[in-house]
Each structure stands twice: as C-alpha cells, then as structure tokens.
Scaffold this motif. Sequence first.
Motif, PDB file in Angstrom:
ATOM      1  N   UNK A 121      -0.110  -1.048   0.044  1.00  0.00           N
ATOM      2  CA  UNK A 121      -0.071  -0.094   0.085  1.00  0.00           C
ATOM      3  C   UNK A 121       1.106   1.292   0.165  1.00  0.00           C
ATOM      4  N   UNK A 122       2.097   0.894   0.014  1.00  0.00           N
ATOM      5  CA  UNK A 122       2.884   2.372   0.074  1.00  0.00           C
ATOM      6  C   UNK A 122       3.552   3.111  -1.446  1.00  0.00           C
ATOM      7  N   UNK A 123       3.259   3.795  -1.666  1.00  0.00           N
ATOM      8  CA  UNK A 123       3.201   4.296  -3.227  1.00  0.00           C
ATOM      9  C   UNK A 123       4.570   4.450  -3.978  1.00  0.00           C
ATOM     10  N   UNK A 124       5.763   4.186  -3.473  1.00  0.00           N
ATOM     11  CA  UNK A 124       7.043   4.743  -3.262  1.00  0.00           C
ATOM     12  C   UNK A 124       8.040   3.069  -3.361  1.00  0.00           C
ATOM     13  N   UNK A 125       6.816   2.278  -2.825  1.00  0.00           N
ATOM     14  CA  UNK A 125       7.612   0.707  -2.434  1.00  0.00           C
ATOM     15  C   UNK A 125       7.198  -0.230  -3.541  1.00  0.00           C
ATOM     16  N   UNK A 126       7.922  -0.880  -4.236  1.00  0.00           N
ATOM     17  CA  UNK A 126       6.504  -2.151  -4.898  1.00  0.00           C
ATOM     18  C   UNK A 126       7.266  -3.282  -4.118  1.00  0.00           C
ATOM     19  N   UNK A 127       6.559  -4.512  -3.800  1.00  0.00           N
ATOM     20  CA  UNK A 127       6.719  -5.422  -3.421  1.00  0.00           C
ATOM     21  C   UNK A 127       6.237  -6.597  -3.858  1.00  0.00           C
ATOM     22  N   UNK A 128       8.094  -6.901  -4.043  1.00  0.00           N
ATOM     23  CA  UNK A 128       8.665  -8.378  -5.363  1.00  0.00           C
ATOM     24  C   UNK A 128       8.359  -9.508  -4.567  1.00  0.00           C
ATOM     25  N   UNK A 129       8.413  -9.367  -2.794  1.00  0.00           N
ATOM     26  CA  UNK A 129       8.413 -11.112  -2.873  1.00  0.00           C
ATOM     27  C   UNK A 129       8.673 -11.021  -1.548  1.00  0.00           C
ATOM     28  N   UNK A 130       9.758 -12.286  -1.318  1.00  0.00           N
ATOM     29  CA  UNK A 130       9.685 -11.996   0.308  1.00  0.00           C
ATOM     30  C   UNK A 130      11.174 -12.785   0.523  1.00  0.00           C
ATOM     31  N   UNK A 131      11.688 -13.363   1.421  1.00  0.00           N
ATOM     32  CA  UNK A 131      12.847 -13.584   1.212  1.00  0.00           C
ATOM     33  C   UNK A 131      13.561 -14.194   3.333  1.00  0.00           C
ATOM     34  N   UNK A 132      13.934 -15.196   3.151  1.00  0.00           N
ATOM     35  CA  UNK A 132      14.314 -16.037   5.038  1.00  0.00           C
ATOM     36  C   UNK A 132      15.549 -16.149   4.603  1.00  0.00           C
ATOM     37  N   UNK A 133      16.195 -16.978   5.844  1.00  0.00           N
ATOM     38  CA  UNK A 133      17.613 -17.206   5.864  1.00  0.00           C
ATOM     39  C   UNK A 133      17.108 -18.850   6.749  1.00  0.00           C
ATOM     40  N   UNK A 134      17.977 -19.347   6.435  1.00  0.00           N
ATOM     41  CA  UNK A 134      17.394 -20.743   6.963  1.00  0.00           C
ATOM     42  C   UNK A 134      18.699 -20.899   8.188  1.00  0.00           C
ATOM     43  N   UNK A 135      18.217 -21.659   8.751  1.00  0.00           N
ATOM     44  CA  UNK A 135      18.923 -21.013  10.684  1.00  0.00           C
ATOM     45  C   UNK A 135      19.823 -22.539  10.354  1.00  0.00           C
ATOM     46  N   UNK A 136      20.789 -22.335  11.464  1.00  0.00           N
ATOM     47  CA  UNK A 136      21.390 -23.918  10.940  1.00  0.00           C
ATOM     48  C   UNK A 136      21.336 -25.003  11.686  1.00  0.00           C
ATOM     49  N   UNK A 137      19.917 -25.401  12.679  1.00  0.00           N
ATOM     50  CA  UNK A 137      19.751 -25.826  13.715  1.00  0.00           C
ATOM     51  C   UNK A 137      18.656 -26.390  12.901  1.00  0.00           C
ATOM     52  N   UNK A 138      17.930 -25.658  11.977  1.00  0.00           N
ATOM     53  CA  UNK A 138      16.498 -26.499  10.605  1.00  0.00           C
ATOM     54  C   UNK A 138      17.132 -26.904   9.757  1.00  0.00           C
ATOM     55  N   UNK A 139      16.805 -28.290   9.365  1.00  0.00           N
ATOM     56  CA  UNK A 139      16.917 -29.440   8.010  1.00  0.00           C
ATOM     57  C   UNK A 139      16.447 -28.000   7.022  1.00  0.00           C
ATOM     58  N   UNK A 140      17.380 -27.955   5.943  1.00  0.00           N
ATOM     59  CA  UNK A 140      17.172 -26.804   5.029  1.00  0.00           C
ATOM     60  C   UNK A 140      15.824 -26.840   4.173  1.00  0.00           C
ATOM     61  N   UNK A 141      15.489 -28.248   4.198  1.00  0.00           N
ATOM     62  CA  UNK A 141      14.176 -28.491   3.208  1.00  0.00           C
ATOM     63  C   UNK A 141      13.157 -28.312   4.301  1.00  0.00           C
ATOM     64  N   UNK A 142      13.494 -28.712   5.214  1.00  0.00           N
ATOM     65  CA  UNK A 142      11.975 -28.182   6.342  1.00  0.00           C
ATOM     66  C   UNK A 142      11.931 -26.171   6.373  1.00  0.00           C
ATOM     67  N   UNK A 143      12.969 -25.579   6.680  1.00  0.00           N
ATOM     68  CA  UNK A 143      12.906 -24.016   6.796  1.00  0.00           C
ATOM     69  C   UNK A 143      12.555 -23.445   5.546  1.00  0.00           C
ATOM     70  N   UNK A 144      13.001 -24.298   3.846  1.00  0.00           N
ATOM     71  CA  UNK A 144      12.258 -23.343   3.078  1.00  0.00           C
ATOM     72  C   UNK A 144      11.232 -23.880   2.159  1.00  0.00           C
TER      73      UNK A 144
END
Length: 256
Positions: free
Chosen positions: A179-202
């Motif tokens: 809803x902000x005029x000067x931003x364009x929502x392009x998607x999502x991001x995350x960092x997988x924690x080291x103690x969580x299996x990457x497939x589960x996190x992603x």
Amino acid sequence: MKPPPAAELNAGGVAPGRGDTAARGAELRQNLAEVRERMRRACEAAGRAPDEITLIAVTKFFPVQDAVLLAGAGVADLGESRDQEASAKVAEFGGLSKAKVRWHFIGRLQSNKAKSVARYADVVHSVDRLELAKALDNGVRRAEREPLAVLVQLSLDADPERGGSASAELERLADEVAGLDSLRLAGVMAIAPLDVEADVAFGQLEEVAERVRASHPEARMISAGMSNDLEAAVRHGATHVRIGTALLGRRATPFR
C-alpha cells in the motif's frame, strides 16, 4: 612486506584486492563456473529451468575490485548487507566499471539507514516491520527515483539477530508494504537457521510465499539459499540465491 594473516586469505590463498588481479580474476571465474554448475544440477533435479534462478554475488567484506571482476565475468546482481560499506562500494564501482549491475541490500536494516539505502539499492530483501517500510518509502520519495523493489523477510527461528517477521504477521506486513506508493512488493526472503534442516526451512518459506502471491500476484521473488544450501532453496522455489563464500572465499575482516 609482511604477508596478510591467514584469516584474511580467501579460499584460493589470495588476499582479495591485494594480490595479482589476473590471478584473482581467474579464481573468481572458476568459482563462478562451479556455482553455476551447482545451480544447473539443482534445477535439473527440481525440474526447473536454470534461467528461472538469479545468482546474487554477495560481496560484503570484500573489496570493490572483486565486484568489478565478477561484473566483468557476467554477474549482473551484487549483494551487500551494511550501508556504510555498500554506499561507498556502489559509488566506487561506478567509477571503475561500466557494467550494468543491480545492487541488492540483503542485511538487517535500521530505519535510520533507510534514507541512504533508498538512494542506491535496486532491491531491499530485509523488510521485516512497517516502520522500516515507511522509512524506505520516505527515502525513495526524497531521492525522487522510481519505486523501490522490496521483499518482506520471514523469520524461521525468531532469532532477533537474523531479523524477519513471524509467519503469522508477514501477510499483513506484505499488505501494508504493497500500500506504500514508493515501494513495490516483489516477494519474500528468509535465511535458513543452521539448526533446522534446509528443506524444512525453505518448505515453510515456500508456503508463505504462495500465500503472499495469492493476494499479490506480482510478488514472485523468493530470495533463499546461500553457499551451503542453495540446492534445497532451488527445490522449494527460490528465484534468487545469495552466494558469497562459494564465489569469493572465506570472509575476512572488512577492508574499509
């Protein structure tokens, strides 16, 4: 001249920006070829086309000469995570290279740095609260530039050092950003924690990304995966992978 300490050597034993430029360029091209081959194999295994994935070379803590060399080798997307380093590097890069690159800000961002980041970043990956989104929106307006592409960051472990918004709050944040005029929502991001299996996190990130896209079809970017887990990220729909160590070697103390 006293040699640099071992902690300041990259994977090839060269002190970035201090050794022979031709040798460093050859090393980076070799690393780039290996990373692209990993991406190709990951895409093949996931039934995806390699051109669906954008490689972001994370150049933080490495000198601008490495960014120039990577751009010369065909890398079009560069990532930084600290405003002071990034703003100086972007300016210096412009005086050293004619290459057209996109600058991605991928680190945690304080609201008081948003005005600066809004002047040079092409994409900001780490929007995790409305206060920051509003500060970026204001910074873009003051810079009188086109709307800034931003990603909302999902927290996968509630670690405040990583940043990110809990999944229960992320969809509302996405609505607010859109809803902000000067931003364009392009998607999502995350960092997988080291103690969580990457497939589960992603897998969790993929589910959240689908819900965000249901309300905002244009928000198609999924920024996920680094040197140690890019294959899992590709399996779960990543469109952008953020690669540092596999390309540039082990990070040392910042040179700035």
